[in-house]
Design an enzyme around this catalytic site. Structure first.
Site, PDB file in Angstrom:
ATOM      1  CB  CYS A  87      38.006  37.079  50.710  1.00 11.76           C
ATOM      2  SG  CYS A  87      36.704  36.321  49.698  1.00 11.76           S
ATOM      3  CG  HIS A 204      38.800  33.437  53.845  1.00 10.22           C
ATOM      4  ND1 HIS A 204      38.335  34.599  54.412  1.00 10.22           N
ATOM      5  CD2 HIS A 204      38.109  33.288  52.682  1.00 10.22           C
ATOM      6  CE1 HIS A 204      37.411  35.136  53.631  1.00 10.22           C
ATOM      7  NE2 HIS A 204      37.258  34.359  52.566  1.00 10.22           N
ATOM      8  CD  GLU A 206      40.199  35.040  57.394  1.00 12.68           C
ATOM      9  OE1 GLU A 206      39.081  35.266  56.890  1.00 12.68           O
ATOM     10  OE2 GLU A 206      41.230  34.846  56.696  1.00 12.68           O
TER      11      GLU A 206
END
EC number: 6.3.5.3
Length: 232
Positions: A87, A204, A206
């Site tokens: 990002c 994302h 994660e």
């Protein structure tokens, strides 16, 4: 076991997400690296997380690109060290010239925070070599400036060199107009550099590491990375 470094800028807000994903889900050694740090010794893999580095003043990533640690990140990458920008991290890598292209405001000029589908376009990278080409992943996005742009000659170069790692798609893996919610050229969600050791992606992974949080689709990406590091 590889040691991961998570870079922290003033305004980073996904640094602890990245730390948790690698430390507590993947079981790796992880260190936070402050934006003023200049020592990357002992780090095997760098993550530049999402957020709003330096408040996103001027434009996303423009100020962070000049922070002291980024000089070392560039040296690390130029020596073949693996780097992943997520990002805002993707935006910073673009500003630093480690990957080609630029980011514009989302097509509808609105901040978008939701889960989207992305498709793996190649297994020829340390970030994707354990994935299935054409595999579809349910991953969150959270950005206002994720509309990836590159000129036509640059796009052809990305395509010819197999540098597009992920594209936005629908649940069936189709590249529909509706799936390309931010207007990115060629549905691009993630690309690597020519050396294939630097990845920038807007979604994302994660944040998609545990079923409790709605998706584990980010884990295969990090498993691919760990597999690559163990072989290196």
């Amino acid at each position: 076991m590889a040691t991961f470094g998570v870079v922290v800028f003033p305004g980073s807000n996904c640094d602890h997400d990245a730390y948790h994903a690698m430390k507590h889900v993947m079981g790796c050694e992880v260190k936070f690296l402050w934006h003023k740090d200049t020592d990357l010794s002992g780090i095997d893999f760098l993550i530049i997380p999402g957020g709003f580095s330096y408040g996103d003043y001027l434009r996303s990533g423009a100020i962070a690109r000049f922070s002291p640690i980024m000089q070392e990140v560039v040296k690390f990458a130029e020596k073949g060290g693996p780097v992943m920008g997520i990002c805002n991290g993707f935006q910073i890598l673009l500003e630093a010239g480690l990957i080609p292209g630029a980011m514009m405001h989302n097509q509808k000029l609105k901040f978008v925070c939701k889960n989207v589908f992305i498709r793996c376009e190649t297994t020829d990278s340390l970030f994707t070599n354990s994935l299935k080409k054409g595999g579809v992943f349910d991953i969150p996005v959270s950005h206002g400036e994720g509309n990836y742009f590159i000129d036509q000659s640059g796009l052809k170069s990305l395509q010819d060199n197999d540098q597009v790692l992920f594209r936005y798609c629908d649940a069936n893996g189709e590249l529909t107009e509706g799936a390309n919610f931010n207007g990115s050229i060629d549905h691009i969600a993630g690309i690597c550099n020519e050396g294939r050791n630097v990845l920038g992606m807007m979604p994302h992974p994660e944040r998609a590491m545990e079923k409790l949080l709605g998706s584990e689709d980010g884990k295969p990406i990090f498993e691919s990375i760990l597999n690559s590091l163990s072989v290196a």
